[in-house]
Design a protein around this motif. Structure first.
Motif, PDB file in Angstrom:
ATOM      1  N   GLY A 567       0.814  -1.210   0.000  1.00 22.90           N
ATOM      2  CA  GLY A 567       0.000   0.000   0.000  1.00 22.90           C
ATOM      3  C   GLY A 567       0.849   1.261   0.000  1.00 22.90           C
ATOM      4  O   GLY A 567       0.555   2.230  -0.718  1.00 22.90           O
ATOM      5  N   GLU A 568       1.894   1.272   0.812  1.00 21.94           N
ATOM      6  CA  GLU A 568       2.798   2.426   0.835  1.00 21.94           C
ATOM      7  C   GLU A 568       3.498   2.591  -0.512  1.00 21.94           C
ATOM      8  O   GLU A 568       3.664   3.718  -1.006  1.00 21.94           O
ATOM      9  N   ALA A 569       3.906   1.490  -1.126  1.00 17.67           N
ATOM     10  CA  ALA A 569       4.588   1.554  -2.419  1.00 17.67           C
ATOM     11  C   ALA A 569       3.675   2.134  -3.494  1.00 17.67           C
ATOM     12  O   ALA A 569       4.083   3.012  -4.272  1.00 17.67           O
ATOM     13  N   LEU A 570       2.428   1.664  -3.541  1.00 16.65           N
ATOM     14  CA  LEU A 570       1.498   2.174  -4.551  1.00 16.65           C
ATOM     15  C   LEU A 570       1.215   3.655  -4.336  1.00 16.65           C
ATOM     16  O   LEU A 570       1.106   4.419  -5.306  1.00 16.65           O
ATOM     17  N   GLU A 592      -0.867  -8.619  -7.732  1.00 17.54           N
ATOM     18  CA  GLU A 592      -1.250  -8.391  -6.343  1.00 17.54           C
ATOM     19  C   GLU A 592      -1.664  -6.947  -6.096  1.00 17.54           C
ATOM     20  O   GLU A 592      -2.528  -6.682  -5.247  1.00 17.54           O
ATOM     21  N   ALA A 593      -1.069  -6.001  -6.839  1.00 16.49           N
ATOM     22  CA  ALA A 593      -1.463  -4.600  -6.686  1.00 16.49           C
ATOM     23  C   ALA A 593      -2.925  -4.407  -7.078  1.00 16.49           C
ATOM     24  O   ALA A 593      -3.667  -3.665  -6.424  1.00 16.49           O
ATOM     25  N   ARG A 594      -3.344  -5.078  -8.132  1.00 13.48           N
ATOM     26  CA  ARG A 594      -4.744  -4.968  -8.551  1.00 13.48           C
ATOM     27  C   ARG A 594      -5.671  -5.604  -7.520  1.00 13.48           C
ATOM     28  O   ARG A 594      -6.740  -5.064  -7.217  1.00 13.48           O
ATOM     29  N   GLU A 595      -5.259  -6.754  -7.003  1.00 16.74           N
ATOM     30  CA  GLU A 595      -6.073  -7.402  -5.976  1.00 16.74           C
ATOM     31  C   GLU A 595      -6.229  -6.496  -4.748  1.00 16.74           C
ATOM     32  O   GLU A 595      -7.301  -6.416  -4.149  1.00 16.74           O
ATOM     33  N   LEU A 596      -5.153  -5.810  -4.386  1.00 19.64           N
ATOM     34  CA  LEU A 596      -5.204  -4.913  -3.237  1.00 19.64           C
ATOM     35  C   LEU A 596      -6.191  -3.781  -3.482  1.00 19.64           C
ATOM     36  O   LEU A 596      -7.018  -3.470  -2.619  1.00 19.64           O
ATOM     37  N   ARG A 597      -6.121  -3.156  -4.644  1.00 18.65           N
ATOM     38  CA  ARG A 597      -7.027  -2.054  -4.952  1.00 18.65           C
ATOM     39  C   ARG A 597      -8.484  -2.518  -4.968  1.00 18.65           C
ATOM     40  O   ARG A 597      -9.356  -1.885  -4.384  1.00 18.65           O
TER      41      ARG A 597
END
Length: 777
Positions: A567-570, A592-597
């Protein structure tokens, strides 16, 4: 074809395009993938049983071994959750016994646990659910929750027995007196869980079984509390005047505590604004904590496996890549048998890169967590320090994500909205800034590299026509000598072998070797140098041109330094992109970034939906919009307690902690329902407002403490978790444990204060049933 006129004829090994080794020994890898509805453990056991049979027929010196087995982590995780299930049951029963002080009375709530769990199993069987980590996790939490309703009923019946009523009459009146509260708390908790079943994407598929299994157990516990529990009380409970010393000591202790609680509460009721002010401060504090806590998709788990991704320069030969892969492999082989590395596999090319021989991967399996002192991430970090020193390749270790969804770099940002030339310019600007300002982003790279060596060959059609050389002959000659072509097969002792025509490796190294290739003229029959018919140009281009959401795209990916969350990276990447890229650039996510969003957006929506549903359910039950506001004043208290615990103990906001916070909506409102409903009953019986409120809070103190501590005891094994999957269980357990604990302490004062502030001028509820129960008719 007269081969002597085209190339040397020699016996040579085939051009290698792949390699697979296990523990340094050449091997053939066989991957077993289960069907979507198949059970992983069952498939793994069946495969191992079949391997035992096959091994008996193998030639001498050949072995069949398991080099990667994901079922081991699943089996160990299920074992740990099952152990937590048993520990939670023992703790909950122990808490009930300490509060009631009587074994016969303790038996009644304890019976609720197996009945509710069996009912949940029937429900899971009907919906074709499986026993997995998440459903077992739901059952662990259920143990501390399903006894709540029965505790409320049993405690109220026990209280009426002490007032001199006969067991049968006390069971009937006691259950009827709290029946509305039991139904309300059950419906509210189920209403909180049901929205989780409508989550979309991978998150929804994962937590649908969790939510519905827990809902089934809770619903069954409410039915048991209003049916079986009163019946057992009428049979098992005895005259409280004959109480044993332990029961009497517990009763005396609660009497002292309740009187002190009433004394302190009476002062607060005179100044109800202080409760509202305290709740407002907690809401502000919760907002600040929410913004301060880092967030990620899943917490890192020690799965005992990681991969080493190796990428050589574009155009590198197989031998070049294999040389560096062997160097890395040799270092890992030295670690075998030293207490950490257990198995090792090497593959060229990398998984999914069937033709790119400049890529490779090493799969490293560590020993069991109980046999090593360092985590998987610690071992991978140490290897990263060694891999960065390799000058000829890019190599880094990647640990598996929480749900095992990917092996790539987790921070994946997709640039779209322009031509490939524009996208490359945007990529360079963004990556230059990120490398300069954010050292926490490691192995920063993109999937668009204009570095693949390309040799363009252009045929001089006029000259080829004048000399009588057809174009297809030129193409077939290049294909055969440079790329290789299978022309026939031959049999030798029952085995069939391919015959390939190809120039020797030393004769196809550089563009100048084209001068040594000749083709025959159809006009004169003379041999003509191929170099006279071709014009060559060496260029560099991209290995692939990708699209995402039907747009030309370039994906920028990065690893994360230790302690740096996704989250911090994005957030940092998005801030840099907003300042560096034009408005026409489109930013999206992969992996994984998409899954997080997607999961974050869905869970925020579900949290809001759960609040609305709970409010409407309470409004329908209490026939008022004011009483639900009083009851739901407990939610900010629980959320603040959970967020404060995450912040203090260094946890992140992830899918497990967010699910736990949603669950707190139902758990926190249960205490408020008990106080508000009992106060309404007292007012309906004609008691003065202040007296009704104080009496309700005092009488409900014991069941509130019992139910809350039972829930906390059920979550305690999750906090103390160890072994496979412990990280995920800890994240959920800490939210439930501290959220319920914090809410319970403050609910005892905030709810009466809000009740005094908001309902003082409301007409007393007109409930004949309550009046009948209290009057004894």
């Amino acid at each position: 074809i007269r081969l002597g006129e085209l190339a040397r004829v020699e016996v040579a090994p085939a051009d290698r395009r792949n390699e697979y080794r296990a523990k340094g020994v050449p091997a053939v890898g066989v991957s077993i993938t289960k069907q979507s509805r198949a059970d992983t453990l069952t498939v793994a056991r069946a495969v191992k049983a079949e391997m035992t049979k096959i091994a008996e027929d193998l030639p001498p010196g050949m072995q069949l071994r398991v080099n990667s087995d994901y079922s081991l982590f699943i089996e160990a995780s299920l074992h740990e959750v099952s152990a937590a299930l048993g520990i939670a049951a023992l703790l909950v029963v122990a808490v009930i016994f300490l509060f009631l002080g009587d074994l016969r009375t303790t038996l009644i709530p304890a019976v609720t646990i197996p009945i509710s769990l069996v009912a949940s199993f029937i429900f899971m069987w009907a919906l074709d659910f499986s026993l997995n980590t998440l459903t077992l996790l739901a059952l662990v939490l259920a143990i501390g929750i399903v006894v709540d309703d029965t505790i409320v009923v049993v405690e109220n019946i026990h209280r009426r027995l002490k007032q001199g009523e006969r067991p049968l009459l006390a069971a009937y009146r006691g259950a009827r007196e709290v029946g509305f509260a039991v139904i309300a708390t059950t419906v509210v908790l189920v209403a909180t869980l049901i929205p989780l079943a409508f989550l979309e994407g991978n998150t929804g598929r994962l937590f649908r079984e969790f939510a519905l299994s827990l809902s089934a157990a809770v619903a069954c516990s409410g039915i048991v509390a209003l049916t079986l529990a009163p019946a057992l009380c009428a049979v098992l409970l005895k005259d409280p005047s004959k109480a044993n010393p332990l029961t009497q000591a517990v009763s005396d202790g609660f009497s002292t505590l309740s009187h002190r609680y009433r004394t302190g509460l009476s002062r607060l009721v005179e100044r109800p604004w202080s409760s509202a002010a305290a709740m407002g401060l907690l809401v502000l504090g919760a907002t600040g904590l929410f913004l301060a806590i880092p967030y990620e998709f899943t917490p890192p788990e020690d799965r005992g496996q990681f991969s080493i991704q190796v990428t050589a320069p574009e155009g590198a030969s197989f031998d070049y890549t294999a040389r560096y892969m062997a160097q890395i492999e040799a270092g890992l082989l030295r670690r075998l048998g030293q207490g950490e590395v257990d198995r090792l596999m090497l593959r060229i090319p990398n998984y999914g890169s069937t033709n790119e021989v400049n890529t490779g991967a090493l799969m490293v399996s560590l020993t069991d967590g109980s046999e090593r002192t360092r985590s998987t991430r610690d071992v991978a970090n140490e290897l990263d320090q060694e891999l960065v020193q390799l000058p000829g390749v890019q190599a880094f270790a990647v640990t598996r994500s929480g749900f095992g969804m990917s092996y790539g770099r987790p921070a994946q940002i997709v640039l779209g909205g322009g031509s490939y030339t524009e996208l490359a310019q945007w990529r360079d600007r963004l990556m230059t800034r990120l490398k300069r300002e954010n050292p926490k982003l490691t192995q920063l790279d993109s999937d668009y590299r204009e570095t693949k060596p390309t040799l363009e060959l252009k045929i001089d059609l006029k000259r080829a026509g004048d000399l009588g050389v057809p174009v297809d002959v030129i193409g077939r000659t290049l294909e055969t000598l440079l790329g290789g072509r299978r022309v026939t097969t031959y049999l030798d002792r029952g085995e069939e072998y391919d015959v390939w025509l190809q120039a020797a490796a030393t004769d196809r190294v550089s563009p100048s070797d084209l001068a040594n290739i000749y083709v025959r003229s159809d006009h004169s029959g003379a041999l003509i140098p191929l170099a006279n018919l071709l014009r060559t140009r060496e260029t560099a281009g991209a290995a692939s041109y990708n699209r995402y959401d039907r747009l030309r795209s370039i994906t920028i990916s990065a690893g994360l330094a230790s302690g740096y969350t996704l989250g911090e990276a994005l957030r940092d990447i998005e801030r840099a992109a907003a300042e560096e890229l034009p408005a026409s650039a489109r930013l999206s996510y992969r992996g994984e970034a998409r899954e997080l969003r997607e999961s974050s957006q869905s869970l925020f929506l579900i949290f809001g939906l759960a609040l609305v549903v709970v409010f409407l359910v309470l409004a329908a039950q209490f026939e008022s919009f004011v009483h639900p506001l009083v009851i739901m004043s407990t939610v900010p208290l629980a959320v603040f307690g959970a967020l404060a615990a995450l912040f203090v103990f260094g946890y992140s906001l992830n899918i497990y902690t967010q699910i736990g916070i949603i669950l707190l909506i139902g758990l926190a409102t249960k205490n408020g329902i008990l106080i508000v409903e009992f106060a309404n009953q007292r007012r309906a019986a004609g008691r003065p407002f202040r007296e009704a409120l104080l009496e309700a809070a005092q009488i409900r103190l014991r069941p509130i403490l019992m139910t809350s501590i039972a829930t906390i005891a059920g979550a305690a094994p999750l906090i103390l978790a160890s072994g496979a999957g412990a990280e995920s269980r800890e994240n959920l357990g800490i939210v439930v444990f501290w959220g319920v604990l914090f809410a319970t302490v403050l609910t005892l004062y905030v709810v009466p204060g809000c009740y005094a502030l908001l309902t003082r001028n409301l007409r007393a509820p007109d409930r004949l049933a309550a009046d009948e129960v209290l009057s004894g008719h």
